[in-house]
Scaffold this motif. Structure first.
Motif, PDB file in Angstrom:
ATOM      1  N   GLU A 196      -2.960 -25.668 -11.338  1.00  0.00           N
ATOM      2  CA  GLU A 196      -4.322 -24.818 -11.184  1.00  0.00           C
ATOM      3  C   GLU A 196      -4.086 -24.553  -9.473  1.00  0.00           C
ATOM      4  OE1 GLU A 196      -6.802 -21.874 -12.152  1.00  0.00           O
ATOM      5  OE2 GLU A 196      -5.330 -23.483 -13.158  1.00  0.00           O
ATOM      6  N   ASN A 197      -3.869 -24.910  -8.729  1.00  0.00           N
ATOM      7  CA  ASN A 197      -3.959 -24.615  -7.316  1.00  0.00           C
ATOM      8  C   ASN A 197      -1.985 -24.099  -7.093  1.00  0.00           C
ATOM      9  OD1 ASN A 197      -5.063 -24.506  -4.415  1.00  0.00           O
ATOM     10  ND2 ASN A 197      -2.972 -25.303  -4.012  1.00  0.00           N
ATOM     11  N   ASP A 198      -1.748 -24.376  -8.073  1.00  0.00           N
ATOM     12  CA  ASP A 198      -0.035 -23.935  -7.870  1.00  0.00           C
ATOM     13  C   ASP A 198      -0.235 -22.102  -8.215  1.00  0.00           C
ATOM     14  OD1 ASP A 198       1.455 -25.871  -6.760  1.00  0.00           O
ATOM     15  OD2 ASP A 198       1.904 -26.422  -8.576  1.00  0.00           O
ATOM     16  N   VAL A 199      -0.729 -22.038  -8.544  1.00  0.00           N
ATOM     17  CA  VAL A 199      -1.608 -20.708  -9.062  1.00  0.00           C
ATOM     18  C   VAL A 199      -1.975 -20.316  -8.378  1.00  0.00           C
ATOM     19  CG1 VAL A 199      -3.220 -19.107 -10.958  1.00  0.00           C
ATOM     20  CG2 VAL A 199      -1.710 -21.160 -11.832  1.00  0.00           C
ATOM     21  N   LYS A 200      -3.586 -20.322  -8.445  1.00  0.00           N
ATOM     22  CA  LYS A 200      -3.940 -19.907  -6.913  1.00  0.00           C
ATOM     23  C   LYS A 200      -3.584 -19.533  -5.691  1.00  0.00           C
ATOM     24  CE  LYS A 200      -8.466 -22.719  -8.355  1.00  0.00           C
ATOM     25  NZ  LYS A 200      -9.022 -21.623  -8.289  1.00  0.00           N
ATOM     26  N   GLU A 201      -2.059 -20.476  -5.152  1.00  0.00           N
ATOM     27  CA  GLU A 201      -1.539 -20.187  -4.120  1.00  0.00           C
ATOM     28  C   GLU A 201      -0.637 -19.131  -4.364  1.00  0.00           C
ATOM     29  OE1 GLU A 201      -1.574 -22.514  -0.429  1.00  0.00           O
ATOM     30  OE2 GLU A 201      -3.643 -21.863  -1.643  1.00  0.00           O
ATOM     31  N   ALA A 202       0.187 -19.082  -5.348  1.00  0.00           N
ATOM     32  CA  ALA A 202       0.791 -17.760  -5.719  1.00  0.00           C
ATOM     33  C   ALA A 202       0.366 -16.246  -6.012  1.00  0.00           C
ATOM     34  CB  ALA A 202       1.339 -17.848  -6.894  1.00  0.00           C
ATOM     35  N   ALA A 203      -0.743 -16.381  -6.137  1.00  0.00           N
ATOM     36  CA  ALA A 203      -2.087 -15.697  -6.099  1.00  0.00           C
ATOM     37  C   ALA A 203      -1.772 -15.075  -4.241  1.00  0.00           C
ATOM     38  CB  ALA A 203      -3.454 -15.597  -6.748  1.00  0.00           C
TER      39      ALA A 203
END
Length: 508
Positions: free
Chosen positions: A184-191
């Motif tokens: 989920e943090n990967d998604v946040k960082e990609a955003a």
């Protein structure tokens, strides 16, 4: 690999080796179609015409117009045009692959609202359909329609919007399988990487606004080898960080496997067991990766494999509405007006587009970002296309095309059963006629008993001897009077209507 095949197409490819045929399918020689034109009518009330810049019969794709009514008309125009493009496809896989990629990225034209943006995205997909998948993902990430559909244009450093980042991983590249372990943090960082992209409403282009971009470093999980994408500043920050994000994502082997599985389900079969995963998916994924995500090499390997030609993989899929509608029009060699008669053609194409909608497939308008459920929803997959509502409509469509067809501006399109029979090698022999028609229409043959019954009940009108048809056909050929034509036409219409209504015709 195409939406149906005309007999002329079949005859052409029969003259090639298997390898030559695959190479030709994967290397379109025909130019891309001309863009859609303004075939719709706008208000003639003085001061009210919001689309006065564009004359009827000329293209609207480069005209900037934010009027909601005009854009609704252009969305409809785009879909009519797209239907016509599919009907008039060249002898290649191009149009089928464009539908694949449009569904893969799952943007809803109606939700976005702008016909111009839908056409722009279509053109981008057309450019890369047989090109490089990695480049396609990079460019579609900042496509205007995509920015609008998944809220990328709202994504900024003060309020990062995770919508596109999530779908980039989950639906567009890595999937949700066991080999996809992003967090989920990967998604946040990609955003955060994707912050700053906006839409210029006066040019219909995407622009990068550095003041809205998150310039901090973005740190990803061990799934991505703890990659850190360095935060950038200035006008090039958006492209530089996007490139880093795409490179990081495509370094994962799961990207190739995910896309190859989708190719397999689209072109071969929906079920992928352990043996298929090991013996087909993994080797093809290796080809995909080793060719830097070029699309042609992996499809070439698939289409030239023994597995692709396995009899168990023939006729095992229920046709999509597009294969049903467009395919039958092409199989029966239905002819339309020259391109200069855009009013007649667009009106007729709209009829066939609406038939596809009524059967459950709205071109470039899936129910959500996941695409059409028949392509991904387990365990039903393709069975979703057939239900108590859609099956009668499939039969109604072919019945209508055989019996009356559709007319516009005095021009009628209809299944010409006699003309089709005349293209077959030996239409005067009822056994050959049935056999040769089935080779065009069906992917799997019928039993000898079924063919005998069809011949006897329809072509021989219940009589025992073949000459009841042979003599009728010979009489028409030698003396094509109205009476002789009606005799053979009535039987042929009954024959083809019966064949189109069989369950076997629903299989691809």
């Amino acid at each position: 690999t195409m939406f149906g095949a005309k007999k002329a197409d079949v005859d052409y490819f029969k003259g090639l080796s298997m390898s030559q045929a695959v190479d030709e399918l994967l290397n379109p020689a025909a130019p891309n179609p001309a863009p859609p034109v303004k075939e719709y009518a706008t208000s003639t009330t003085p001061g009210v015409n919001a689309d006065a810049n564009i004359l009827q019969g000329t293209t609207w794709v480069n005209d900037i117009n934010s009027d909601g009514t005009v854009q609704a008309q252009r969305r409809a125009s785009y879909k009519k045009w797209l239907t016509g493009v599919m009907i008039n496809q060249d002898r290649s896989i191009r149009e089928k692959l464009i539908m694949f990629w449009v569904d893969h990225f799952g943007n809803e034209t109606t939700d976005v609202g702008f016909g111009n943006w839908a056409y722009t995205q279509h053109s981008l997909i057309r450019q890369y359909a047989l090109g490089n998948f990695k480049n396609l993902v990079r460019d579609i990430s900042k496509d205007v329609m995509m920015l609008r559909y998944l809220n990328g244009y709202l994504n900024n450093k003060n309020a990062p919007d995770e919508n596109y980042a999530r779908e980039l991983f989950e639906l567009f590249t890595l999937g949700k399988g066991p080999g996809s372990q992003y967090t989920e943090n990967d998604v946040k960082e990609a955003a955060k990487v994707l912050t700053g992209w906006q839409i210029n409403g006066t040019t219909y282009t995407s622009v990068f606004n550095a003041t809205r971009h998150d310039t901090t470093n973005k740190t990803f999980s061990s799934f991505f080898n703890n990659t850190v994408i360095t935060g950038r500043t200035g006008s090039t920050a958006g492209d530089l960080e996007l490139n880093d994000l795409i490179n990081m994502t495509f370094n994962q082997a799961e990207v190739a496997k995910f896309i190859v599985r989708k190719f397999y389900r689209w072109f071969v079969y929906y079920a992928i067991d352990a043996g298929t995963e090991a013996n087909v998916i993994t080797p093809l994924a290796d080809i995909f990766r080793s060719n830097n995500y070029e699309i042609k090499p992996v499809l070439s390997a698939l289409f030239k494999s023994e597995h692709f030609f396995d009899m168990l993989n023939r006729g095992c899929y229920i046709k999509t509405p597009a294969d049903q509608v467009i395919g039958s029009l092409r199989e029966m060699n239905v002819q339309f007006r020259p391109s200069t008669d855009w009013d007649t053609n667009y009106g007729l194409w709209n009829t066939f587009f609406n038939w596809m909608v009524n059967m459950g497939q709205n071109l470039h308008d899936p129910p959500n970002v996941s695409g059409m459920p028949a392509y991904y929803q387990e365990p039903s997959f393709h069975e979703i296309w057939i239900n108590s509502d859609s099956l009668p409509k499939r039969n109604q469509f072919t019945d209508t095309m055989i019996n009356t067809g559709y007319a516009r501006n005095g021009f009628r399109v209809q299944f010409n059963c006699v003309a089709f029979a005349q293209t077959l090698p030996n239409p005067g022999n009822p056994n050959d006629l049935v056999d040769d028609a089935l080779k065009i229409f069906f992917r799997n043959d019928l039993s000898a008993q079924s063919k005998q019954q069809i011949k006897t009940q329809i072509l021989l009108t219940g009589q025992q001897w073949d000459y009841y048809w042979t003599n009728a056909w010979a009489a028409y050929v030698s003396n094509p009077t109205t009476a002789n034509f009606n005799t053979v036409n009535t039987r042929l219409k009954s024959l083809f209507q019966y064949l189109f209504n069989l369950s076997e015709y629903q299989l691809a």
